[in-house]
Write a protein that holds these residues in place. Sequence first.
Motif, PDB file in Angstrom:
ATOM      1  N   GLU A  30       1.037  -1.054  -0.045  1.00 55.26           N
ATOM      2  CA  GLU A  30       0.053  -0.041  -0.025  1.00 55.26           C
ATOM      3  C   GLU A  30       1.112   1.444  -0.259  1.00 55.26           C
ATOM      4  O   GLU A  30       1.726   1.281   0.624  1.00 55.26           O
ATOM      5  N   ARG A  31       0.849   2.014  -0.791  1.00 55.06           N
ATOM      6  CA  ARG A  31       1.890   3.431  -0.999  1.00 55.06           C
ATOM      7  C   ARG A  31       0.281   4.615  -0.602  1.00 55.06           C
ATOM      8  O   ARG A  31      -0.450   4.572  -1.182  1.00 55.06           O
ATOM      9  N   HIS A  32       0.607   5.026   0.575  1.00 49.61           N
ATOM     10  CA  HIS A  32      -0.244   6.848   1.053  1.00 49.61           C
ATOM     11  C   HIS A  32       0.496   8.041  -0.217  1.00 49.61           C
ATOM     12  O   HIS A  32       1.570   8.172  -0.294  1.00 49.61           O
ATOM     13  N   ILE A  33      -0.986   8.048  -0.193  1.00 47.55           N
ATOM     14  CA  ILE A  33      -0.521   9.361  -1.187  1.00 47.55           C
ATOM     15  C   ILE A  33      -0.924  10.628  -0.427  1.00 47.55           C
ATOM     16  O   ILE A  33      -2.018  11.026   0.308  1.00 47.55           O
ATOM     17  N   ILE A  34       0.172  11.756   0.113  1.00 48.50           N
ATOM     18  CA  ILE A  34       0.092  12.794   0.709  1.00 48.50           C
ATOM     19  C   ILE A  34      -0.568  13.818  -0.483  1.00 48.50           C
ATOM     20  O   ILE A  34       0.407  14.330  -0.541  1.00 48.50           O
ATOM     21  N   LYS A  35      -1.484  14.872   0.291  1.00 44.29           N
ATOM     22  CA  LYS A  35      -2.478  16.185  -0.686  1.00 44.29           C
ATOM     23  C   LYS A  35      -1.344  17.036   0.100  1.00 44.29           C
ATOM     24  O   LYS A  35      -1.650  17.319   0.968  1.00 44.29           O
ATOM     25  N   GLY A  36      -1.102  18.401  -0.863  1.00 41.19           N
ATOM     26  CA  GLY A  36      -0.894  19.298   0.022  1.00 41.19           C
ATOM     27  C   GLY A  36      -1.034  19.760   0.905  1.00 41.19           C
ATOM     28  O   GLY A  36      -2.675  19.790   1.154  1.00 41.19           O
ATOM     29  N   ARG A  44       3.581  13.580   9.822  1.00 40.50           N
ATOM     30  CA  ARG A  44       4.346  12.477   9.497  1.00 40.50           C
ATOM     31  C   ARG A  44       6.491  13.038   9.327  1.00 40.50           C
ATOM     32  O   ARG A  44       6.241  13.841   8.977  1.00 40.50           O
ATOM     33  N   ASP A  45       6.734  12.895   9.718  1.00 41.61           N
ATOM     34  CA  ASP A  45       8.399  12.983   9.266  1.00 41.61           C
ATOM     35  C   ASP A  45       8.822  11.867   8.413  1.00 41.61           C
ATOM     36  O   ASP A  45       9.152  11.094   8.384  1.00 41.61           O
ATOM     37  N   VAL A  46      10.066  12.467   8.094  1.00 36.95           N
ATOM     38  CA  VAL A  46      10.647  11.634   6.847  1.00 36.95           C
ATOM     39  C   VAL A  46      12.022  10.790   7.620  1.00 36.95           C
ATOM     40  O   VAL A  46      12.815  10.881   7.986  1.00 36.95           O
ATOM     41  N   PHE A  47      12.202   9.993   6.957  1.00 35.67           N
ATOM     42  CA  PHE A  47      13.061   8.865   8.051  1.00 35.67           C
ATOM     43  C   PHE A  47      13.968   8.746   6.528  1.00 35.67           C
ATOM     44  O   PHE A  47      13.220   8.537   5.381  1.00 35.67           O
ATOM     45  N   GLU A  48      15.333   8.341   7.014  1.00 34.02           N
ATOM     46  CA  GLU A  48      16.003   7.058   6.234  1.00 34.02           C
ATOM     47  C   GLU A  48      16.311   6.065   6.122  1.00 34.02           C
ATOM     48  O   GLU A  48      16.142   5.750   7.746  1.00 34.02           O
ATOM     49  N   THR A  56      14.012   5.846   1.603  1.00 32.98           N
ATOM     50  CA  THR A  56      13.261   7.225   2.364  1.00 32.98           C
ATOM     51  C   THR A  56      11.859   6.605   2.511  1.00 32.98           C
ATOM     52  O   THR A  56      11.267   6.106   1.345  1.00 32.98           O
ATOM     53  N   GLY A  57      11.406   7.289   3.491  1.00 34.30           N
ATOM     54  CA  GLY A  57      10.067   7.449   3.858  1.00 34.30           C
ATOM     55  C   GLY A  57       9.475   8.347   4.468  1.00 34.30           C
ATOM     56  O   GLY A  57       9.701   9.082   5.176  1.00 34.30           O
ATOM     57  N   LEU A  58       7.656   8.516   5.050  1.00 37.67           N
ATOM     58  CA  LEU A  58       7.578   9.080   5.908  1.00 37.67           C
ATOM     59  C   LEU A  58       7.188   8.182   7.548  1.00 37.67           C
ATOM     60  O   LEU A  58       6.357   6.947   7.027  1.00 37.67           O
ATOM     61  N   ALA A 104       8.715   2.150  15.850  1.00 39.96           N
ATOM     62  CA  ALA A 104       7.477   0.995  15.572  1.00 39.96           C
ATOM     63  C   ALA A 104       7.999   1.029  13.390  1.00 39.96           C
ATOM     64  O   ALA A 104       7.972  -0.326  13.452  1.00 39.96           O
ATOM     65  N   GLU A 105       8.972   1.691  12.777  1.00 42.02           N
ATOM     66  CA  GLU A 105       9.145   1.625  11.874  1.00 42.02           C
ATOM     67  C   GLU A 105      10.022   1.064  12.013  1.00 42.02           C
ATOM     68  O   GLU A 105      10.042   0.026  10.813  1.00 42.02           O
ATOM     69  N   THR A 106      10.826   1.510  11.968  1.00 44.72           N
ATOM     70  CA  THR A 106      11.910  -0.452  12.484  1.00 44.72           C
ATOM     71  C   THR A 106      12.053  -1.267  12.006  1.00 44.72           C
ATOM     72  O   THR A 106      12.666  -2.254  11.719  1.00 44.72           O
ATOM     73  N   GLU A 107      11.029  -1.873  13.366  1.00 44.69           N
ATOM     74  CA  GLU A 107       9.646  -3.114  13.709  1.00 44.69           C
ATOM     75  C   GLU A 107       9.102  -3.386  12.640  1.00 44.69           C
ATOM     76  O   GLU A 107       9.358  -4.371  11.709  1.00 44.69           O
ATOM     77  N   ARG A 108       8.362  -2.775  12.118  1.00 44.50           N
ATOM     78  CA  ARG A 108       7.530  -2.862  10.550  1.00 44.50           C
ATOM     79  C   ARG A 108       8.865  -2.944   9.844  1.00 44.50           C
ATOM     80  O   ARG A 108       8.768  -4.386   9.175  1.00 44.50           O
ATOM     81  N   LEU A 109      10.043  -2.438   9.238  1.00 44.99           N
ATOM     82  CA  LEU A 109      10.878  -3.066   7.977  1.00 44.99           C
ATOM     83  C   LEU A 109      11.517  -3.638   8.529  1.00 44.99           C
ATOM     84  O   LEU A 109      12.030  -5.033   7.578  1.00 44.99           O
ATOM     85  N   LEU A 110      12.222  -4.849   9.496  1.00 42.30           N
ATOM     86  CA  LEU A 110      12.333  -5.898   9.781  1.00 42.30           C
ATOM     87  C   LEU A 110      11.614  -6.476   9.619  1.00 42.30           C
ATOM     88  O   LEU A 110      12.262  -7.657   8.896  1.00 42.30           O
ATOM     89  N   ASP A 111      10.340  -6.612  10.179  1.00 43.73           N
ATOM     90  CA  ASP A 111       9.252  -8.018   9.261  1.00 43.73           C
ATOM     91  C   ASP A 111       9.188  -7.844   8.072  1.00 43.73           C
ATOM     92  O   ASP A 111       8.853  -9.114   7.739  1.00 43.73           O
ATOM     93  N   LEU A 112       9.100  -6.497   7.419  1.00 42.51           N
ATOM     94  CA  LEU A 112       8.657  -7.001   5.714  1.00 42.51           C
ATOM     95  C   LEU A 112       9.960  -7.390   5.217  1.00 42.51           C
ATOM     96  O   LEU A 112       9.807  -8.104   4.231  1.00 42.51           O
TER      97      LEU A 112
END
Length: 149
Positions: free
Chosen positions: A14-20, A26-30, A130-132, A138-146
Amino acid sequence: MSERHIHMAGSVVERHIIKGGQGSDRDVFEYALLRVVPRVERGECINAGVLVYCRAKGYVGARTHLDEARLLALDPQADVAGIRAALGAVEGVCGGADTAGQAAGDDAGRRFRWLVAPRSTVVQPGPVHTGLTTDPAAETERLLDLLVR
């Protein structure tokens, strides 16, 4: 708003699309994967961890998971204990304080950049993406699982 894409492997992403004006929470992460390359000359690798850095939150973290059976399938002579120690050292550098050694005094961004610098060892960082996120831990754990487990 989101879109669903089906990749060739059959998984739905699922890709999230952000409108202006939206998504300000949400913050940018690498992030970068940690790869284990037991025999560099063969070029085979397995994913064994993920590094995440979020400048806005001052966060750098790593989570690792070594699938020993997959590693030994690539190289039955692999130094499992040494690889586990190297992965643990990466987590220590991310943790800062005494576990980071000489990097303890560096800020999160500098520790992340040092960890993702290319190297030709058994444990190597992959390219940075990169992502948001609203929660980098929690993103670290999600990416580890994915991407790793």
